[in-house]
Scaffold this motif. Structure first.
Motif, PDB file in Angstrom:
ATOM      1  N   ASP A 151       0.882  -1.172   0.000  1.00 36.90           N
ATOM      2  CA  ASP A 151       0.000   0.000   0.000  1.00 36.90           C
ATOM      3  C   ASP A 151       0.922   1.226   0.000  1.00 36.90           C
ATOM      4  OD1 ASP A 151      -2.418   1.224  -0.020  1.00 36.90           O
ATOM      5  OD2 ASP A 151      -3.168   0.233   1.785  1.00 36.90           O
ATOM      6  N   SER A 152       0.699   2.170  -0.919  1.00 38.18           N
ATOM      7  CA  SER A 152       1.690   3.237  -1.138  1.00 38.18           C
ATOM      8  C   SER A 152       1.969   4.034   0.135  1.00 38.18           C
ATOM      9  CB  SER A 152       1.218   4.165  -2.257  1.00 38.18           C
ATOM     10  OG  SER A 152      -0.053   4.685  -1.947  1.00 38.18           O
ATOM     11  N   GLU A 153       0.924   4.260   0.949  1.00 36.95           N
ATOM     12  CA  GLU A 153       1.101   5.047   2.174  1.00 36.95           C
ATOM     13  C   GLU A 153       1.999   4.306   3.161  1.00 36.95           C
ATOM     14  OE1 GLU A 153      -1.673   4.219   0.742  1.00 36.95           O
ATOM     15  OE2 GLU A 153      -2.661   6.089   0.156  1.00 36.95           O
ATOM     16  N   GLU A 203      -6.847   1.746   5.889  1.00 38.77           N
ATOM     17  CA  GLU A 203      -5.400   1.986   5.971  1.00 38.77           C
ATOM     18  C   GLU A 203      -4.964   2.438   7.359  1.00 38.77           C
ATOM     19  OE1 GLU A 203      -4.605   2.948   1.247  1.00 38.77           O
ATOM     20  OE2 GLU A 203      -4.247   4.532   2.713  1.00 38.77           O
TER      21      GLU A 203
HETATM   22 MG    MG Z   1      -3.208   3.234  -0.290  1.00 34.79          MG
END
Ligand code: MG
Ligand code: NAD
Length: 395
Positions: A153-155, A229
């Motif tokens: 997940d990019s975060e 998230e």
């Molecule tokens: Mg994300």
């Protein structure tokens, strides 16, 4: 070839799966594909098998597997075709496998991810629902299996990159005050509540910055994605709900930040392209090219930040509520959300009914301590039944 990393890709035909294969194809001397899996898209998996020649291909559905097997044999392929959940677990835990990309969407990704964790694999975790549903159990399996967990997940990948090495599981020891989780705000950031009520599926599937599968795209529009998230960050970094702050940042250039006790804020920036976190995790601890172009700051020009509006987007508040409730609450939230998103896509409920449904299911469920995986799967099933009943009553 020696020293090739053998990779299993769960959910190979999805957005993350396709991006993973794109990165792998750029590094043929580093990676080989051991297994590719999909739900039922025979055509897509057939083409991927022809290109990447995995040892195994797994389809969840028996009939789809049968069709794939016939097509591959006719094409002279040696890939062995399997089907069912047990086979997804088999190719995740196989002794020949080094790394598993967990990129199935939804609760269906849980069991294979746990199998990979127990078998001590390097797990590239895209399937956030695994951590939302069963964070404590999954993290324990990672620990006991001696697995290496790398967030996709990019975060979370951004946070992982800017946290001190080996101190990620103890924010205090690492001198971290809080995690600043960025959110694009989705396509309806500026819409009024009245406009939100009228939102169509097509509008909701049109994300401003990212190209993603349908479920996560709707989750991004309701801000449930950010809620999931938050829970994901809680488990990956052992953070309390108060140590996680959501910051709306419409350009999606800063992928998240960490604030240290001395006032320093470290951020990871880049173009919104999942091949960056995928390449980071595949190559870790080395950096390798991903095919992503340079970030043009002059073109970006400005970076904006806003406080999220939880009145308009109650899903984010509901996720924080579930996290604070603890136990099986997040599994219930996740299951109710999966049913709600599917119902919205099928035009059975309105966009603004997604949070209403989830809130009702959460309020009417019994919140219990997590005992084991079976108990969480039972909570998931019960929440789905309750969510379907809610839809039955509303239509
Ligand atoms: Mg994300
Ligand atoms: P997608 O819908 O594009 O692909 C899902 C994949 O899972 C497909 O290969 C499909 O065949 C498979 N699948 C679906 N249902 C299944 C089932 N019941 N059993 C077995 N396989 C099944 O989804 P995506 O956008 O690639 O997202 C995958 C996961 O990664 C999700 O958990 C999502 O939240 C997460 N994620 C995605 C992105 C992104 O940019 N797409 C970013 C961060 C996290």
């Amino acid at each position: 070839m020696p020293n090739l990393q053998q990779v299993t890709i769960l959910g190979a035909t999805g957005t993350i799966g396709v991006n993973t294969l794109d990165v792998i194809s750029q590094h043929p001397n580093r990676f080989a594909v051991f297994a590719l899996t999909a739900n039922k898209n025979v055509e897509a998996l057939f083409n991927q098998c022809q290109q990447f020649k995995p040892q195994y291909a797994v389809m969840l559905e028996d009939q789809a597997a049968e069709r794939l097997s016939i097509q591959l044999k006719q094409a002279g392929s040696t890939t062995e075709v399997l089907s069912g959940m047990d086979s997804l677990e088999f190719v995740s835990a196989h002794e020949k496998v080094d790394a598993v990309m967990a990129a199935i969407v939804g609760a269906a990704g849980l069991k294979p991810a746990i199998a990979a964790a127990k078998a001590g694999k390097r797990i590239l975790l895209a399937n956030k629902e695994t951590l939302v549903m069963a964070g404590s159990i999954f993290m324990q399996a990672v620990d006991e299996g001696g697995a290496t967990l790398l967030p996709i997940d990019s975060e979370h990948n951004a946070i992982f990159q800017v946290m001190p090495n080996d101190k990620r599981m103890s924010l205090i020891d690492g001198g971290v005050k809080k995690i600043l989780l960025t959110a694009s705000g989705g396509p309806f950031r500026k819409a009024s509540y009245e406009e939100l009520k009228q939102v169509t599926v097509k509008q909701a599937l049109n994300h401003p910055n990212w190209v993603m599968g349908p479920k996560i795209t709707i989750d991004s529009a309701t801000l449930m994605n950010k809620g999931l998230e938050v829970i994901e960050a809680r488990w990956l970094f052992n953070a309390s709900p108060d140590q996680i702050e959501v910051v709306v940042h419409p350009q999606s250039v800063i992928h998240s930040m960490v604030e240290y006790v001395d006032g320093s804020v470290l951020a990871q920036l880049g173009n919104p392209d999942m091949r960056t976190p995928i390449a980071y995790a595949l190559g870790y601890p080395e950096r390798m090219s991903s095919g992503v172009g340079s970030l043009d700051l002059f073109k970006t020009a400005r970076l904006d930040f806003e406080v999220p509006d939880v009145q308009k987007f109650p899903c984010l508040r509901l996720a924080f509520d579930a996290l604070r409730m603890g136990g099986n609450a997040a599994a219930i939230l996740n299951a109710a959300n999966e049913v709600a998103v599917e119902a919205f896509i099928k035009e059975k409920i309105a966009f603004t009914e997604i949070p209403s449904l989830i809130e009702s299911v959460l309020e009417n469920s019994t919140i219990n301590q997590v005992i084991d995986l079976d108990m969480l799967i039972a909570s998931d099933t019960e929440a789905r039944v309750a969510a379907e009943a809610w839809i039955g009553r509303s239509s």
